[in-house]
Structure formats: structure tokens, C-alpha cells
Design an enzyme around this catalytic site. Structure first.
Site, mmCIF file in Angstrom:
data_model
loop_
_atom_site.group_PDB
_atom_site.id
_atom_site.type_symbol
_atom_site.label_atom_id
_atom_site.label_comp_id
_atom_site.label_asym_id
_atom_site.label_seq_id
_atom_site.Cartn_x
_atom_site.Cartn_y
_atom_site.Cartn_z
ATOM 1 N N ASP A 24 0.652 -1.220 0.061
ATOM 2 C CA ASP A 24 -0.009 0.108 0.051
ATOM 3 C C ASP A 24 0.864 1.349 -0.141
ATOM 4 O O ASP A 24 0.463 2.146 0.640
ATOM 5 C CB ASP A 24 -0.854 0.023 1.289
ATOM 6 C CG ASP A 24 -2.141 -1.003 1.137
ATOM 7 O OD1 ASP A 24 -1.884 -1.889 0.302
ATOM 8 O OD2 ASP A 24 -2.838 -1.060 2.060
ATOM 9 N N LYS A 129 -6.805 -4.974 -3.334
ATOM 10 C CA LYS A 129 -7.112 -5.385 -2.058
ATOM 11 C C LYS A 129 -8.448 -4.512 -1.557
ATOM 12 O O LYS A 129 -8.373 -3.333 -1.526
ATOM 13 C CB LYS A 129 -6.334 -6.012 -1.081
ATOM 14 C CG LYS A 129 -5.445 -4.712 -0.420
ATOM 15 C CD LYS A 129 -4.519 -5.332 0.389
ATOM 16 C CE LYS A 129 -3.647 -4.070 1.030
ATOM 17 N NZ LYS A 129 -4.274 -3.478 1.951
ATOM 18 N N CYS A 162 -2.413 -2.157 7.786
ATOM 19 C CA CYS A 162 -2.340 -3.037 6.779
ATOM 20 C C CYS A 162 -1.156 -4.122 6.888
ATOM 21 O O CYS A 162 -0.976 -5.231 6.301
ATOM 22 C CB CYS A 162 -2.287 -2.340 5.430
ATOM 23 S SG CYS A 162 -3.795 -1.631 5.149
ATOM 24 N N GLN A 202 7.679 -13.089 22.018
ATOM 25 C CA GLN A 202 7.406 -14.189 22.242
ATOM 26 C C GLN A 202 8.239 -15.118 21.165
ATOM 27 O O GLN A 202 7.650 -16.105 20.630
ATOM 28 C CB GLN A 202 5.884 -14.544 22.176
ATOM 29 C CG GLN A 202 5.322 -13.555 23.493
ATOM 30 C CD GLN A 202 3.800 -13.988 23.131
ATOM 31 O OE1 GLN A 202 3.204 -14.935 23.687
ATOM 32 N NE2 GLN A 202 3.170 -13.158 22.699
HETATM 33 N N1 TIU Z 1 -2.975 0.610 4.046
HETATM 34 C C1 TIU Z 1 -3.340 0.815 5.503
HETATM 35 O O1 TIU Z 1 -2.781 0.945 6.391
HETATM 36 N N2 TIU Z 1 -4.628 1.378 5.432
HETATM 37 C C2 TIU Z 1 -5.049 1.968 6.318
HETATM 38 O O2 TIU Z 1 -6.298 2.761 6.320
HETATM 39 N N3 TIU Z 1 -4.119 2.582 7.343
HETATM 40 C C3 TIU Z 1 -4.308 3.600 8.080
HETATM 41 O O3 TIU Z 1 -3.575 3.803 9.236
HETATM 42 N N4 TIU Z 1 -5.212 4.477 8.168
#
Ligand code: TIU
Length: 232
Positions: A24, A129, A162, A202
Site C-alpha cells: 500500500d 485489495k 495493513c 515471544q
Molecule cells: N494501508 C493501510 O494501512 N490502510 C489504512 O487505512 N491505514 C491507516 O493507518 N489508516
């Protein structure tokens, strides 16, 4: 087998069965005017993960590692976006609304695409996704299994959202994950710190944590002839 200095202990990897997963790295999260900023975040905190991720991406390309990029987003008619996700946050400008970089988190829009520095090359699959996890409602697992991939080196944003969801999904599917701490980023410094601790606690409950320098050194070693092979 090459190994990366990491916590909680060294991460051994076979470059033939290891993939780089870039999660992302989209303008909507990293640049002003996207979803991240619409949620009230300071997006500059995410930008600093871009240069080390670019170094890792270039080195993985040179080493011939399999590379996969993911993007979070939705169909233009938003039919794949759960109503709960659309309603969440009571945002005046949220998913599907017009922002400075086009409709927020909508596929095909400028803001939904990757930042300039980390654009995929031909042969590097892009997985679109609808959720936070990269395995949910995607063909990522099929793509990785078809290539015999067993280990993932993980970069991307955001660490506790994500990246974490994906690492947890990957862990349950039998992949070993190495997260590079300077190549992942959060809007919240405390979540960055604790998110990384959670992965390696852990005995490595979800995986391993290292950084771009240590990973690049290991990749370099893997590419160089071993001393025992010299002069043979
Ligand atoms: N890619 C991802 O982490 N999507 C989010 O919405 N992240 C946020 O921290 N908002």
C-alpha cells in the site's frame, strides 16, 4: 543459507523462495490530499519509509527476487466496499469522495496509485485489495504458492494496520515474515514502536524484525561468491 541479522534471532532465507511484499505505498496514504490525510493524519511521517524501501526494491530487483505490490482500494461503484467501512469515521471527505488526487481509495484514480518512486515494473504482480489484509478477498496466496514462495520480506504502510493485518494473515498461512522497520511506517510513533515489538515478541510470534541496512548486507553476501568457492 543466507541470513539477515534480525530480532528475535537471525532470519534465514532462500532467495529463490523469498518474495518482497510492498504494501500500500499509495499516494492516498503517503501524500497530502488522500485517505490518510482525510482521517486527520500527518502524512509526512509515512514519507520517510519511501527512500529505504526504494533501496530494498532496487536490490531485490537486481538479485532477482519475486516482487509483489499491493494497493488498498475499491471499484468505482464501491460495490466491494462494506457499508461499515464507508460509514466509519463520519468523514466529510472519505472513501469514494472527490479529493485533491481524485476519488479517495478508488481504483484507477491518481491518489489510489503507487507513489512515483515505488511504481511496479512489468513482471511484478499488483494485488488490489478491498481490506486491510493483503490475503483477504485477493489471489495473493495463489500467486505466492504458484511461485513456491515460503518467506516474505515486508515493507509498506501502515505498520499497525495493513502491514500487521497482512503479516498475521501470512503467519496463519505458513509464511515466515521479515519486517524491515525503516521500510514500514505509522502515523503514530507509539504504534510504530509497539507494532514492531508485537511481531518479534515471544520468540517471533508473528515473524522477525530487521532493517534495510541489515537486509541489504545479507542480500549482498548472498550474491557474492562464498570464500570456500574462490579459487576452485
Ligand atoms: N494501508 C493501510 O494501512 N490502510 C489504512 O487505512 N491505514 C491507516 O493507518 N489508516
Amino acid at each position: 543459507m543466507p541470513s539477515v541479522a534480525a530480532e528475535p534471532y537471525e532470519f534465514e532465507f532462500d532467495p529463490r523462495t523469498t518474495a518482497l511484499l510492498v504494501i500500500d505505498m499509495q499516494r492516498d496514504f503517503v501524500d497530502p490530499g488522500g485517505f490518510g490525510e482525510a482521517l486527520g493524519n500527518d502524512v509526512s511521517l509515512l514519507r520517510k519509509a519511501v527512500p529505504p524501501t526504494k533501496r530494498v526494491l532496487d536490490a531485490c530487483r537486481a538479485a532477482g527476487l519475486f516482487i509483489v505490490h499491493t494497493r488498498e482500494g475499491h471499484r468505482p461503484d464501491l460495490s466491494d466496499c462494506p457499508p461499515a467501512k464507508l460509514a466509519r469515521g463520519r468523514l466529510s471527505c472519505g472513501i469514494g469522495d472527490n479529493g485533491p488526487m481524485g476519488r479517495i481509495l478508488v481504483r484507477g484514480e491518481y491518489g489510489h496509485d503507487f507513489v512515483d518512486e515505488l511504481q511496479p515494473r512489468p513482471g511484478e504482480p499488483v494485488v488490489d485489495k478491498p481490506g486491510k489484509g493483503s490475503f483477504y478477498a485477493t489471489d495473493l496466496d495463489t500467486i505466492l504458492k504458484n511461485r513456491g514462495i515460503k518467506q516474505l520480506v515486508v515493507c509498506g504502510v501502515t505498520t499497525e494496520v495493513c502491514v500487521h493485518t497482512t503479516v498475521r494473515e501470512a503467519n496463519d498461512r505458513g509464511y515466515d515474515c521479515l519486517v524491515l522497520e525503516d521500510c514500514v511506517a505509522s502515523y503514530f510513533p507509539e504504534f510504530q514502536e509497539v507494532g514492531l515489538k508485537m511481531i518479534k515478541a515471544q520468540g517471533g510470534i508473528f515473524g522477525w524484525v530487521s532493517d534495510s541496512s541489515r537486509f541489504l548486507a545479507a542480500l549482498q553476501d548472498a550474491a557474492s561468491p562464498q570464500p570456500s568457492a574462490i579459487g576452485r
